[in-house]
Design a protein around this motif. Sequence first.
Motif, PDB file in Angstrom:
ATOM      1  N   ILE A 134       0.835  -1.206   0.000  1.00 22.85           N
ATOM      2  CA  ILE A 134       0.000   0.000   0.000  1.00 22.85           C
ATOM      3  C   ILE A 134       0.868   1.255   0.000  1.00 22.85           C
ATOM      4  CG2 ILE A 134      -1.618   1.355   1.393  1.00 22.85           C
ATOM      5  CD1 ILE A 134      -2.841  -1.404   2.237  1.00 22.85           C
ATOM      6  N   ASP A 135       1.921   1.256   0.824  1.00 24.89           N
ATOM      7  CA  ASP A 135       2.835   2.402   0.864  1.00 24.89           C
ATOM      8  C   ASP A 135       3.468   2.649  -0.507  1.00 24.89           C
ATOM      9  OD1 ASP A 135       2.336   2.799   3.546  1.00 24.89           O
ATOM     10  OD2 ASP A 135       4.255   1.987   4.235  1.00 24.89           O
ATOM     11  N   GLU A 136       3.884   1.579  -1.179  1.00 26.17           N
ATOM     12  CA  GLU A 136       4.521   1.738  -2.482  1.00 26.17           C
ATOM     13  C   GLU A 136       3.538   2.274  -3.521  1.00 26.17           C
ATOM     14  OE1 GLU A 136       6.582  -1.933  -3.379  1.00 26.17           O
ATOM     15  OE2 GLU A 136       8.287  -1.303  -2.161  1.00 26.17           O
ATOM     16  N   ILE A 137       2.301   1.829  -3.463  1.00 27.99           N
ATOM     17  CA  ILE A 137       1.285   2.359  -4.372  1.00 27.99           C
ATOM     18  C   ILE A 137       1.071   3.845  -4.117  1.00 27.99           C
ATOM     19  CG2 ILE A 137      -1.191   2.309  -4.924  1.00 27.99           C
ATOM     20  CD1 ILE A 137      -1.044  -0.781  -4.443  1.00 27.99           C
ATOM     21  N   GLN A 138       0.995   4.234  -2.843  1.00 30.64           N
ATOM     22  CA  GLN A 138       0.817   5.655  -2.517  1.00 30.64           C
ATOM     23  C   GLN A 138       2.002   6.489  -2.983  1.00 30.64           C
ATOM     24  OE1 GLN A 138       0.055   5.454   1.731  1.00 30.64           O
ATOM     25  NE2 GLN A 138      -2.145   5.536   1.395  1.00 30.64           N
ATOM     26  N   ARG A 139       3.219   5.969  -2.807  1.00 34.82           N
ATOM     27  CA  ARG A 139       4.401   6.699  -3.277  1.00 34.82           C
ATOM     28  C   ARG A 139       4.376   6.831  -4.794  1.00 34.82           C
ATOM     29  NH1 ARG A 139       6.980   4.134   1.261  1.00 34.82           N
ATOM     30  NH2 ARG A 139       7.526   2.295   0.034  1.00 34.82           N
ATOM     31  N   ASP A 140       3.992   5.773  -5.493  1.00 33.95           N
ATOM     32  CA  ASP A 140       3.906   5.828  -6.961  1.00 33.95           C
ATOM     33  C   ASP A 140       2.883   6.850  -7.435  1.00 33.95           C
ATOM     34  OD1 ASP A 140       5.832   3.867  -7.210  1.00 33.95           O
ATOM     35  OD2 ASP A 140       4.405   2.247  -7.630  1.00 33.95           O
ATOM     36  N   LEU A 141       1.813   7.044  -6.655  1.00 33.03           N
ATOM     37  CA  LEU A 141       0.786   8.012  -7.006  1.00 33.03           C
ATOM     38  C   LEU A 141       1.114   9.425  -6.536  1.00 33.03           C
ATOM     39  CD1 LEU A 141      -2.390   5.871  -6.224  1.00 33.03           C
ATOM     40  CD2 LEU A 141      -1.463   6.459  -8.480  1.00 33.03           C
TER      41      LEU A 141
END
Length: 109
Positions: free
Chosen positions: A100-107
Amino acid sequence: MKVQPNENEYIISPEAESISQFLQQLEAAYSDFLSKNIIVDLTTAQPTLKEVELFQSIHDQHIANHKSFVIVVDGFDFNEATEGLNLVPTLQEAYDVIEIDEIQRDLGF
């Protein structure tokens, strides 16, 4: 200190040392772990709330480096824990938090 490197994260856990000794070892070797997310597995250590809160500084430092820092603690009252720490009861949930953290960083969040 036991270190298990994976593709996107390190799983780091204490061996026979106390939590404070483990934290000292982690802080001393921290520069080796900057490139990946960190999962600190304390399931066998059964730390107190105060011991878990000792990880706040290194947690904040790793988050500022745009990487996830998750602590796995079993048999712990998560309602009493500091809100700033990523605490989960299982290793699978730690992987989920990192995803989830990586998805948020990507966004860009």
